[in-house]
Design a protein around this motif. Sequence first.
Motif, PDB file in Angstrom:
ATOM      1  N   PRO A   1       0.822  -1.211   0.000  1.00 61.09           N
ATOM      2  CA  PRO A   1       0.000   0.000   0.000  1.00 61.09           C
ATOM      3  C   PRO A   1       0.855   1.259   0.000  1.00 61.09           C
ATOM      4  O   PRO A   1       1.948   1.296   0.581  1.00 61.09           O
ATOM      5  CB  PRO A   1      -0.809  -0.120   1.295  1.00 61.09           C
ATOM      6  CG  PRO A   1      -0.862  -1.580   1.576  1.00 61.09           C
ATOM      7  CD  PRO A   1       0.443  -2.139   1.090  1.00 61.09           C
ATOM      8  N   HIS A   2       0.331   2.309  -0.637  1.00 63.98           N
ATOM      9  CA  HIS A   2       1.095   3.550  -0.774  1.00 63.98           C
ATOM     10  C   HIS A   2       1.500   4.119   0.586  1.00 63.98           C
ATOM     11  O   HIS A   2       2.616   4.625   0.740  1.00 63.98           O
ATOM     12  CB  HIS A   2       0.275   4.582  -1.550  1.00 63.98           C
ATOM     13  CG  HIS A   2       0.929   5.922  -1.636  1.00 63.98           C
ATOM     14  ND1 HIS A   2       2.034   6.171  -2.431  1.00 63.98           N
ATOM     15  CD2 HIS A   2       0.657   7.102  -0.993  1.00 63.98           C
ATOM     16  CE1 HIS A   2       2.406   7.426  -2.301  1.00 63.98           C
ATOM     17  NE2 HIS A   2       1.596   8.016  -1.433  1.00 63.98           N
ATOM     18  N   ALA A   3       0.601   4.065   1.570  1.00 60.41           N
ATOM     19  CA  ALA A   3       0.917   4.615   2.890  1.00 60.41           C
ATOM     20  C   ALA A   3       2.139   3.938   3.492  1.00 60.41           C
ATOM     21  O   ALA A   3       2.991   4.593   4.116  1.00 60.41           O
ATOM     22  CB  ALA A   3      -0.285   4.467   3.817  1.00 60.41           C
ATOM     23  N   HIS A   4       2.253   2.633   3.308  1.00 57.16           N
ATOM     24  CA  HIS A   4       3.409   1.897   3.824  1.00 57.16           C
ATOM     25  C   HIS A   4       4.665   2.235   3.037  1.00 57.16           C
ATOM     26  O   HIS A   4       5.732   2.503   3.608  1.00 57.16           O
ATOM     27  CB  HIS A   4       3.147   0.390   3.757  1.00 57.16           C
ATOM     28  CG  HIS A   4       2.140  -0.111   4.733  1.00 57.16           C
ATOM     29  ND1 HIS A   4       0.830   0.293   4.743  1.00 57.16           N
ATOM     30  CD2 HIS A   4       2.257  -1.026   5.757  1.00 57.16           C
ATOM     31  CE1 HIS A   4       0.174  -0.324   5.712  1.00 57.16           C
ATOM     32  NE2 HIS A   4       1.013  -1.134   6.334  1.00 57.16           N
ATOM     33  N   ALA A   5       4.553   2.208   1.711  1.00 55.82           N
ATOM     34  CA  ALA A   5       5.723   2.427   0.864  1.00 55.82           C
ATOM     35  C   ALA A   5       6.287   3.832   1.040  1.00 55.82           C
ATOM     36  O   ALA A   5       7.513   4.016   1.122  1.00 55.82           O
ATOM     37  CB  ALA A   5       5.364   2.176  -0.594  1.00 55.82           C
TER      38      ALA A   5
END
Length: 411
Positions: free
Chosen positions: A292-296
């Motif tokens: 997910p973008h938030a993690h990356a």
Amino acid sequence: MDMYLVGGAVRDKWLGRSGGDRDHVVVGASPEAMQRLGYRPVGKDFPVFLHPETHEEYALARTERKSGHGYRGFTVYAAPDVTLEQDLARRDLTINAMAEDQAGRLIDPYGGMTDLHDRLLRHVSPAFVEDPVRLLRVARFAARFAPWGFKVAPETMALLQDMVRQGEVDHLVPERVWAETRKALTEARPSVFLQVMHETGALSVLFPEVAALYGVPQRPESHPEIDCGRHLELAMDMAAQLHPGDDLVGYCVLGHDLGKALTPPTDWPRHPDHGQRGLAPLQALSERLRVPHAHASLASIVCRDHLLAHQAETLPAAQVLQLLIRLDAFKRPERLESFLGACEADFRGRLGWEQRPYPQADILRRACQAASAIVARDLDLSGLSGPAIGEALLSAREQAIAAGQLKLDES
């Protein structure tokens, strides 16, 4: 029809654990019979129903036959003539292949209770190798039950290694790899997930950027554990201890030191600029697993800037402000907390450093609070317009951070 409590609920009951899902198997029933009793069908790949009152899952007993590659390469047969023992035989581990009837009597055809007592994760049958997701699941269960002393049985480890050699894990889809990894990051000892993956050879196949850290040395004065892979294990366990159940912090820690694998050996045991070097392999990992973008995005900031956090006591106000802006900390303070959690896990995730304080976190929190207290409406912006207003706000916030640093020094 006969109904049985199965799987994790039975296992956890005997381990004294609570709070997990309660799954059931129904023997001798058809989908039509279940619906007549008020059960609501929800299964897509095989017949699963929700209890009309408890909403617990009830699946019709089934068998599975390998028909292709990957975790979807199975033909499922669910019918009233499938026995409980046949249904339990398709499960991964013996400790997950136990059942209880409605009177609470244990049914254990594959020796799960013995393995529970002996603290062993053992496969039920040779058909175990047909589903590559099971490799990830065993590694995850090893991470979960490590505090109870569980180990992977030697014969099961041999099967896992053979699965890697035969290329079965090559057929895993990114979504399943990430789903199991995400769960592993929330387990009690995520380091064990890495260790099992490393021992089986799957780490080099699925996480080559992480596997490359093993065997790379660091300076013993700052990393008494020396090996970069070992440091990562310690840091991940520290993250799980400080932020239990938080896979965002866990993923940030997983990717924070990937740049050290790219340090030229001539520079060892130093790793200059490893934060910047680590951005490319971290991006490759995140894109391949479809993280997910938030993690990356947050993991990238942790990778690049975790050393700045460690230097918070001496960091110039201008650099502190830029760090807070990159984190979008004024609008999303939770991002700062996750960042600080990962940085503290990195700092304390070293051999003998586990109890060291990390005052840097509070320093950066206070800096964020001081800067956040400065808003445009409280400034004299007469004669300013456009970008100049934003520059004035940034300058005032930098001064507020500097003033707070000065007070800290004086105290």
